[in-house]
Scaffold this active site. Structure first.
Site, mmCIF file in Angstrom:
data_model
loop_
_atom_site.group_PDB
_atom_site.id
_atom_site.type_symbol
_atom_site.label_atom_id
_atom_site.label_comp_id
_atom_site.label_asym_id
_atom_site.label_seq_id
_atom_site.Cartn_x
_atom_site.Cartn_y
_atom_site.Cartn_z
ATOM 1 N N SER A 29 0.786 -1.074 -0.089
ATOM 2 C CA SER A 29 -0.145 -0.095 0.010
ATOM 3 C C SER A 29 0.847 1.266 -0.088
ATOM 4 O O SER A 29 0.471 2.450 -0.078
ATOM 5 C CB SER A 29 -0.985 0.094 1.128
ATOM 6 O OG SER A 29 -0.178 -0.184 2.354
ATOM 7 N N ASN A 116 -1.958 -2.650 13.243
ATOM 8 C CA ASN A 116 -3.653 -2.517 13.208
ATOM 9 C C ASN A 116 -4.097 -1.395 13.858
ATOM 10 O O ASN A 116 -4.894 -0.196 13.288
ATOM 11 C CB ASN A 116 -4.072 -3.629 13.706
ATOM 12 C CG ASN A 116 -3.939 -4.923 13.075
ATOM 13 O OD1 ASN A 116 -3.418 -4.805 11.942
ATOM 14 N ND2 ASN A 116 -4.508 -6.249 13.381
ATOM 15 N N THR A 161 -40.051 25.866 -10.389
ATOM 16 C CA THR A 161 -40.527 24.508 -10.103
ATOM 17 C C THR A 161 -40.491 23.704 -11.195
ATOM 18 O O THR A 161 -40.957 24.392 -12.147
ATOM 19 C CB THR A 161 -41.758 24.282 -9.143
ATOM 20 O OG1 THR A 161 -42.670 24.746 -10.058
ATOM 21 C CG2 THR A 161 -41.468 25.371 -7.936
ATOM 22 N N HIS A 162 -39.882 22.517 -11.320
ATOM 23 C CA HIS A 162 -39.914 21.860 -12.580
ATOM 24 C C HIS A 162 -39.174 22.424 -13.657
ATOM 25 O O HIS A 162 -39.346 22.181 -14.854
ATOM 26 C CB HIS A 162 -41.556 21.358 -13.104
ATOM 27 C CG HIS A 162 -42.271 20.909 -11.976
ATOM 28 N ND1 HIS A 162 -42.562 19.566 -11.781
ATOM 29 C CD2 HIS A 162 -43.110 21.857 -11.195
ATOM 30 C CE1 HIS A 162 -43.541 19.633 -10.829
ATOM 31 N NE2 HIS A 162 -43.754 20.791 -10.477
ATOM 32 N N SER A 283 -13.901 27.244 -27.414
ATOM 33 C CA SER A 283 -13.952 26.340 -28.144
ATOM 34 C C SER A 283 -12.790 26.401 -29.268
ATOM 35 O O SER A 283 -12.611 27.536 -29.815
ATOM 36 C CB SER A 283 -15.332 26.322 -28.918
ATOM 37 O OG SER A 283 -15.132 25.446 -30.074
ATOM 38 N N ASN A 291 -17.390 28.277 -22.617
ATOM 39 C CA ASN A 291 -17.925 27.203 -21.951
ATOM 40 C C ASN A 291 -17.557 27.000 -20.404
ATOM 41 O O ASN A 291 -16.723 27.323 -20.039
ATOM 42 C CB ASN A 291 -17.122 25.735 -22.536
ATOM 43 C CG ASN A 291 -17.528 25.738 -24.175
ATOM 44 O OD1 ASN A 291 -18.731 26.220 -24.688
ATOM 45 N ND2 ASN A 291 -16.603 25.265 -24.850
ATOM 46 N N GLU A 296 -18.925 22.275 -15.202
ATOM 47 C CA GLU A 296 -19.155 21.025 -15.738
ATOM 48 C C GLU A 296 -18.292 19.794 -15.138
ATOM 49 O O GLU A 296 -18.892 18.610 -14.792
ATOM 50 C CB GLU A 296 -18.867 20.813 -17.328
ATOM 51 C CG GLU A 296 -19.779 21.762 -18.180
ATOM 52 C CD GLU A 296 -19.413 21.677 -19.575
ATOM 53 O OE1 GLU A 296 -18.802 22.739 -19.748
ATOM 54 O OE2 GLU A 296 -19.779 20.861 -20.475
ATOM 55 N N LYS A 331 -7.941 3.479 1.893
ATOM 56 C CA LYS A 331 -7.459 4.719 1.789
ATOM 57 C C LYS A 331 -7.562 5.326 0.222
ATOM 58 O O LYS A 331 -7.697 6.668 0.298
ATOM 59 C CB LYS A 331 -5.774 4.411 2.046
ATOM 60 C CG LYS A 331 -5.526 4.225 3.788
ATOM 61 C CD LYS A 331 -4.115 3.741 3.888
ATOM 62 C CE LYS A 331 -4.380 2.761 5.274
ATOM 63 N NZ LYS A 331 -5.104 1.714 4.840
HETATM 64 N N1 ARG Z 1 -1.237 -1.342 5.267
HETATM 65 C C1 ARG Z 1 -2.160 -1.842 6.424
HETATM 66 C C2 ARG Z 1 -3.410 -1.297 6.298
HETATM 67 O O1 ARG Z 1 -3.353 -0.404 5.454
HETATM 68 C C3 ARG Z 1 -1.501 -1.734 7.667
HETATM 69 C C4 ARG Z 1 -2.278 -2.768 8.635
HETATM 70 C C5 ARG Z 1 -1.456 -4.112 8.477
HETATM 71 N N2 ARG Z 1 -1.969 -4.915 9.428
HETATM 72 C C6 ARG Z 1 -1.732 -6.261 9.168
HETATM 73 N N3 ARG Z 1 -2.175 -7.035 10.338
HETATM 74 N N4 ARG Z 1 -1.335 -6.645 8.190
HETATM 75 O O2 ARG Z 1 -4.289 -1.682 6.582
#
Ligand code: ARG
Length: 464
Positions: A29, A116, A161-162, A283, A291, A296, A331
């Site tokens: 990640s 965690n 309205t509408h 344009s 525009n 938009e 994330k």
């Molecule tokens: N990169 C992990 C996440 O975003 C961190 C937590 C990982 N925990 C684990 N037990 N592998 O969730």
């Protein structure tokens, strides 16, 4: 697979890389959670200081850790940090570099902690900041709308309205409707922020820890109101992200509705507003065009925000307690939604600040479409004593008559009106103009300029 890591016949397929590389690609990640580096380092510093204060690690180790973390932060800020996918995520990247910088003491940082509770803490801190940023962005937008409302508090325009002309309203009133909507959005972010402001740190993997940690100290150091009360909940909860996303989604929908109005209003058919060149494009083929691209794009981009909400709800819906790796998917959705929202807020604020409302076009449109028919019906009730249903019917006949003659209601003569209902007097012309119409709507929250100005004053005070 071969020892060289080459593609395996069973699952290789289109992947030229071996399973190690595929696993790394799906598992890592760091490509996105590096955005949590500030929060990760702040969390680690608070944790290290607490471990030392509790006598769990030495003061010297805590100092080495804190100094080392500052150096890591400086490297990241300078763009010199080498992020490694092999180290999976921001937590392990930071810790590995800390070890290179300060040696063995780095290994004591993870005492009484797990990734965690670490990631839950980092992410809460990040989302908390985004709530603040959203509230700030919304306030700037409200101020821009207030300026527009004040400038045209008594300018008349058609109320729809509408999308059919209904009754005249004031430009100020229309602008103030959005001030109210964005105020509710800000209050949703404020509520979400207040609810998320509890600290998961110290929940460890899921069950808490046997070390004599002080969760109240780390919570306070990171600006949280208190530690979360249940360690299982602390590591498995992503309500804070969902609340942020739902607040963002509703806010985005408001931005999209306003965008839609700007697109319609800036068209040659309406000419209610002129957008500034700064927020429009020309344009490449039609020289006359200007525009409303920014509007938009805001309207279109909100799909990313509402999509993120649905995506994260879907990630969470089947997860047993406590942590599951699924939650790593929280994330990217939140990052993208937050980026999109902040950009949309900034663009909308710019467009509204720069916008020129065309008073004459607004007023001309306000009188069209028999927009004061309700005023006529109300007059028949008030002055001629008709039941509203009858007044509605008489007015309908007068509208049909005017329409057949190709004129507006105030252009009918008294004789023509009396032919439809004998009790109508000259006095009726006093309510038929659009300015008289809006000025008469003085009920609380109504469109009368006096009401609009009172609301503007209220909001100026509230925002100051
Ligand atoms: N990169 C992990 C996440 O975003 C961190 C937590 C990982 N925990 C684990 N037990 N592998 O969730």
């Amino acid at each position: 697979m071969g020892k060289d890591g080459s593609s395996n016949a069973m699952w290789g397929g289109r992947f030229s890389a071996g399973p190690d590389a595929i696993m790394e690609a799906i598992n890592a990640s760091i490509g996105y959670d590096k955005r949590l580096s500030d929060q990760d380092i702040a969390g680690s510093k608070a944790h290290a200081a607490m471990l030392a204060a509790q006598g769990i690690i030495t003061q010297a180790d805590a100092e080495a850790i804190t100094d080392g973390l500052s150096r890591v932060k400086a490297e990241i800020d300078a763009g010199e940090f080498q992020f490694s996918a092999a180290l999976e995520d921001i937590h392990m990247n930071v810790e590995a570099r800390l070890r290179e910088l300060i040696g063995a003491a780095a290994g004591r940082l993870h005492t009484a902690r797990s990734r965690n509770d670490q990631v839950a803490t980092d992410f809460r801190l990040w989302v908390r900041d985004q709530c603040d940023a959203a509230m700030q962005g919304l306030e700037a937008l409200q101020r821009a709308l207030l300026d527009q409302a004040e400038a045209g508090a008594d300018w008349v325009m058609p109320g729809f309205t509408h999308l059919q002309t209904a009754q005249p309203v004031t430009w100020g009133h229309h602008m103030m409707a959005y001030v109210e909507m964005f105020a509710r959005d800000a209050s949703r972010f404020r509520d979400a922020r207040a609810r998320m402001n509890e600290c998961p740190l110290g929940a460890a993997a899921l069950a808490g820890t046997g070390f004599a940690i002080d969760r109240h100290a780390t919570a306070a150091a990171l600006g949280f109101d208190k530690p979360m009360d249940n360690s299982l909940d602390a590591v498995s909860d992503r309500d804070f992200a969902l609340e942020f996303l739902s607040s963002a989604a509703i806010c985005s929908v408001h931005l999209s509705r306003l965008s839609e109005e700007l697109v319609i209003w800036s068209s040659a058919q309406f000419r209610f507003v002129t957008l500034s060149d700064r927020f429009s494009t020309g344009s490449s083929i039609m020289p006359q065009k200007k525009n409303p691209d920014a509007a938009e794009l805001i309207r279109a981009k909100i799909g990313r925000v509402t999509g993120a909400l649905v995506a994260l709800l879907t990630v969470m819906k089947g997860l047993p307690l406590a942590y599951s790796k699924d939650m790593q998917e929280d994330k990217e959705q939140v990052f993208d939604a937050a980026d999109t929202l902040m950009l949309a807020l900034a663009a909308m604020t710019g467009m509204i600040s720069d916008l020129t409302a065309n008073r004459a076009s607004l007023e001309a449109a306000a009188s069209a479409g028999f927009s004061t028919a309700t005023d006529l019906a109300d007059w028949l009730v008030r002055e001629a004593g008709l039941p509203f249903r009858d007044a509605h019917h008489v007015t309908g006949a007068l509208v049909a008559k005017a329409e057949a003659q190709g004129v507006d209601l105030p252009d009918l003569t008294l004789d023509e009106m009396q032919a439809v209902h004998g009790d109508i007097t000259d006095d009726v012309f006093g309510v038929l103009g659009v300015h008289k119409s809006v000025a008469s709507r003085t009920s609380y929250g109504g469109t009368a300029p006096a009401q609009v100005r009172a609301r503007i004053t209220d909001w100026r005070e509230r925002l100051s």
